[in-house]
Design a protein around this motif. Structure first.
Motif, PDB file in Angstrom:
ATOM      1  N   CYS A   1       0.746  -1.231  -0.088  1.00  0.00           N
ATOM      2  CA  CYS A   1      -0.071   0.092   0.126  1.00  0.00           C
ATOM      3  C   CYS A   1       0.708   1.384   0.023  1.00  0.00           C
ATOM      4  CB  CYS A   1      -0.989   0.036   1.203  1.00  0.00           C
ATOM      5  SG  CYS A   1      -2.192  -1.353   1.138  1.00  0.00           S
ATOM      6  N   TRP A   2       2.140   1.276   0.761  1.00  0.00           N
ATOM      7  CA  TRP A   2       2.776   2.413   0.953  1.00  0.00           C
ATOM      8  C   TRP A   2       3.563   2.687  -0.615  1.00  0.00           C
ATOM      9  CZ3 TRP A   2       2.604   6.272   3.485  1.00  0.00           C
ATOM     10  CH2 TRP A   2       2.256   6.202   4.922  1.00  0.00           C
ATOM     11  N   SER A   3       3.699   1.618  -1.281  1.00  0.00           N
ATOM     12  CA  SER A   3       4.348   1.568  -2.624  1.00  0.00           C
ATOM     13  C   SER A   3       3.412   1.989  -3.468  1.00  0.00           C
ATOM     14  CB  SER A   3       4.676   0.079  -3.188  1.00  0.00           C
ATOM     15  OG  SER A   3       5.334   0.199  -4.418  1.00  0.00           O
ATOM     16  N   LYS A   4       2.101   1.708  -3.571  1.00  0.00           N
ATOM     17  CA  LYS A   4       1.229   2.224  -4.479  1.00  0.00           C
ATOM     18  C   LYS A   4       0.804   3.811  -4.008  1.00  0.00           C
ATOM     19  CE  LYS A   4      -1.658  -1.987  -4.875  1.00  0.00           C
ATOM     20  NZ  LYS A   4      -3.017  -2.598  -4.806  1.00  0.00           N
ATOM     21  N   PHE A   5       1.053   4.254  -2.857  1.00  0.00           N
ATOM     22  CA  PHE A   5       0.648   5.519  -2.578  1.00  0.00           C
ATOM     23  C   PHE A   5       1.792   6.337  -3.156  1.00  0.00           C
ATOM     24  CE2 PHE A   5       1.135   9.089   0.812  1.00  0.00           C
ATOM     25  CZ  PHE A   5      -0.191   9.592   0.526  1.00  0.00           C
ATOM     26  N   ILE A   6       3.263   5.847  -2.804  1.00  0.00           N
ATOM     27  CA  ILE A   6       4.068   6.818  -3.276  1.00  0.00           C
ATOM     28  C   ILE A   6       4.405   7.141  -4.909  1.00  0.00           C
ATOM     29  CG2 ILE A   6       6.618   7.006  -3.091  1.00  0.00           C
ATOM     30  CD1 ILE A   6       5.198   7.653  -0.314  1.00  0.00           C
ATOM     31  N   SER A   7       4.128   5.853  -5.360  1.00  0.00           N
ATOM     32  CA  SER A   7       3.948   5.663  -6.864  1.00  0.00           C
ATOM     33  C   SER A   7       3.181   6.759  -7.588  1.00  0.00           C
ATOM     34  CB  SER A   7       3.695   4.549  -7.491  1.00  0.00           C
ATOM     35  OG  SER A   7       4.958   3.362  -7.041  1.00  0.00           O
ATOM     36  N   SER A   8       1.824   6.622  -6.882  1.00  0.00           N
ATOM     37  CA  SER A   8       0.840   7.514  -7.145  1.00  0.00           C
ATOM     38  C   SER A   8       1.436   9.252  -7.005  1.00  0.00           C
ATOM     39  CB  SER A   8      -0.474   7.643  -6.407  1.00  0.00           C
ATOM     40  OG  SER A   8      -1.385   8.303  -6.741  1.00  0.00           O
ATOM     41  N   ALA A   9       1.857   9.358  -5.860  1.00  0.00           N
ATOM     42  CA  ALA A   9       2.522  10.816  -6.007  1.00  0.00           C
ATOM     43  C   ALA A   9       3.451  11.153  -6.859  1.00  0.00           C
ATOM     44  CB  ALA A   9       3.171  10.821  -4.212  1.00  0.00           C
ATOM     45  N   ILE A  10       4.496  10.074  -7.132  1.00  0.00           N
ATOM     46  CA  ILE A  10       5.401  10.432  -7.980  1.00  0.00           C
ATOM     47  C   ILE A  10       4.817  10.793  -9.667  1.00  0.00           C
ATOM     48  CG2 ILE A  10       7.200   9.222  -9.372  1.00  0.00           C
ATOM     49  CD1 ILE A  10       8.094   7.710  -6.950  1.00  0.00           C
ATOM     50  N   ASP A  11       3.836   9.848  -9.833  1.00  0.00           N
ATOM     51  CA  ASP A  11       3.267  10.124 -11.194  1.00  0.00           C
ATOM     52  C   ASP A  11       2.258  11.248 -11.305  1.00  0.00           C
ATOM     53  OD1 ASP A  11       4.156   7.473 -11.759  1.00  0.00           O
ATOM     54  OD2 ASP A  11       2.321   6.407 -11.393  1.00  0.00           O
ATOM     55  N   THR A  12       1.733  11.592 -10.179  1.00  0.00           N
ATOM     56  CA  THR A  12       1.116  12.883 -10.307  1.00  0.00           C
ATOM     57  C   THR A  12       1.871  14.416 -10.006  1.00  0.00           C
ATOM     58  OG1 THR A  12       0.315  12.566  -7.741  1.00  0.00           O
ATOM     59  CG2 THR A  12      -1.183  11.863  -9.889  1.00  0.00           C
ATOM     60  N   GLY A  13       3.151  14.127 -10.041  1.00  0.00           N
ATOM     61  CA  GLY A  13       4.012  15.240  -9.813  1.00  0.00           C
ATOM     62  C   GLY A  13       4.032  15.924  -8.253  1.00  0.00           C
TER      63      GLY A  13
END
Length: 478
Positions: free
Chosen positions: A36-48
């Motif tokens: 879940c942390w990986s998905k959350f951080i990946s989303s933050a990266i993808d959305t700038g």
């Protein structure tokens, strides 16, 4: 902070049981599993939003408290640290390698350490990387196999190495000798410079889409010389005073010359380096050895670390102090630029035919040129290809221009339709479109020139069009 749980607990997000949960915010009840942390951080990266994580401003889903990135799972920390290493160690980056980026064999920008695609941090960071990409593309144009010539305008009476108050354009090496034909490339407005259609495509997609190299390749195949204009650079930065910080001055020059919107600031950001250590004769040898060992450890650490001041500089959302600029004489607007290049450079070209590609606002500059010099340019102008262009036929347009556009011009428009498919628009003005309009093969404005290259040259040279029913022709690689 203890970020693990020895017992089997439920993840606060997915509710799955896990033997290891990570508490990365002040609220213990928000502990989550690595997935879940990986998905959350990946989303933050993808959305700038990764810059918010790096500056401690990214907040938790539930408690809305800042996330401590040092408490994240190790794999995620490694990824974040690799992103951090794309921040240059200087405020005055010279090349894309300073950002730990490079172009691979597919002409795609990739992280040199992880092979990941470009990750956006801040607009300031993006602009400075973009300036280095300008330099990279133009260096390719001037080297083998292209060997394009760089011409500085306005033309001065005496040769000079100081081009600070001039604007550069480029011509192929055969521009002054090739009588067969010449390709004129005219980009749109914004920060793009010679060799580019769209900076964002050069960064986020590839040079095959964002740069002019595919057009340069096709021109060579058809024995055409090439001239590439630079209508966006209409001003220059005045020389800075000797007591101005070199890094800040250089960065401001890059941003101002790229017409970036900045706000005035009374604060100058300087790099402060403290590197002085003194000892007295009374200090013992053991103390010296300790100091030496400490210094060695620091030097080893500094090899892969970035100064906090540098990190703050690149992650700042504030614009840099704005430099005072002056308009370039005789080239103070994009229209003036096009007219000046025609009068002083293009008229000297021995080509018997001219083919023109104009993207976005480049269409307006081209139409201005046609109105001002139609009697001279129309006899030698073979074809025009507009790519999602800003142009129009005025009510009092000359019949010569109207007739030429109807017979010898085409407009590739952003569309979901296959490349080359006819596009019918309902116009609010009586004269309708200036020329035939077809799909560029992509719905986004900035992608149109890159996707329409084959269609453009099929229009220029119809004999090359394949004899099949497939309108969607693959792009040409360079």
């Amino acid at each position: 902070m203890d970020d693990t749980s020895e017992n089997v607990d439920e993840c606060a997000i997915c509710n799955e049981e896990s033997t290891k949960l990570y508490q990365c915010c002040p609220n213990k009840s928000d502990s989550c599993c690595e997935t879940c942390w990986s998905k959350f951080i990946s989303s933050a990266i993808d959305t700038g939003k990764v810059a918010s994580l790096l500056t401690g401003k990214l907040t938790c889903h539930y408690c809305h408290e800042p996330i401590d990135r040092n408490s994240l799972p190790e794999k995620i920390q490694t990824r974040v640290n690799n992103i951090l290493l794309t921040i240059p160690k200087t405020k005055n980056p010279k090349s894309i390698e300073d950002f730990n980026y490079s172009y691979n064999n597919s002409n795609e920008l990739r992280n040199c350490l992880t092979n990941e695609k470009f990750i956006f941090l801040t607009q300031r960071y993006y602009n400075l990387l973009g300036s280095c990409i300008d330099t990279y593309i133009q260096s390719l144009m001037k080297s083998d196999p292209w060997n394009y010539q760089e011409i500085w305008l306005p033309i001065k009476d005496e040769p000079t190495d100081d081009h600070s108050d001039q604007v550069n354009i480029f011509t192929s090496s055969d521009f002054n000798t090739n009588e067969n034909g010449c390709l004129i490339l005219l980009q749109g407005s914004g920060v793009v410079r010679p060799g580019q259609w769209a900076r964002s495509c050069c960064i986020n997609d590839s040079l095959d889409i964002g740069s002019m190299f595919p057009y340069m390749t096709k021109a060579k195949e058809h024995n055409l010389s090439v001239i590439i204009l630079n209508p966006n650079q209409t001003s220059y930065v005045e020389k800075v005073s000797v007591d101005t910080d070199d890094d800040t001055a250089s960065v401001n020059k890059k941003e101002a010359s790229a017409n970036e919107d900045t706000n005035a600031s009374n604060k100058t950001e300087d790099i402060v380096v403290t590197n002085s250590t003194s000892t007295t004769d009374k200090e013992s040898k053991s103390t010296e050895e300790k100091l030496s060992a400490t210094s060695d450890d620091k030097n080893k650490k500094d090899e892969n670390s970035i100064d906090d001041d540098i990190i703050s500089f690149y992650l700042s959302t504030n614009p840099l102090p704005r430099q005072i600029t002056k308009k370039i004489p005789d080239l103070s607007t994009s229209r003036e630029h096009v007219l000046y290049v025609y009068d002083h450079i293009i008229t000297q070209c021995p080509a018997t035919k001219f083919y023109t590609v104009a993207h976005s606002a480049g269409g307006d500059g081209l139409m201005f040129l046609l109105r001002k010099r139609y009697d001279k340019i129309l006899p030698k102008l073979a074809k025009i290809a507009f790519t999602d262009s800003v142009h129009s036929v005025l009510p009092l347009e000359s019949n010569e221009i109207k007739s030429f556009l109807k017979s010898n011009a085409i407009h590739f428009i952003a569309s979901d339709e296959p490349m080359g498919a006819p596009i019918d628009y309902v116009y609010d003005f009586s004269q309708g479109p200036a020329c035939q309009e077809v799909s560029a093969g992509h719905p986004k404005h900035e992608y149109t020139s890159g996707h329409a290259v084959q269609g453009v040259f099929n229009f220029f040279f119809p004999i090359d069009t394949p004899n099949d029913d497939d309108d969607n022709i693959d792009r040409t690689k360079f």
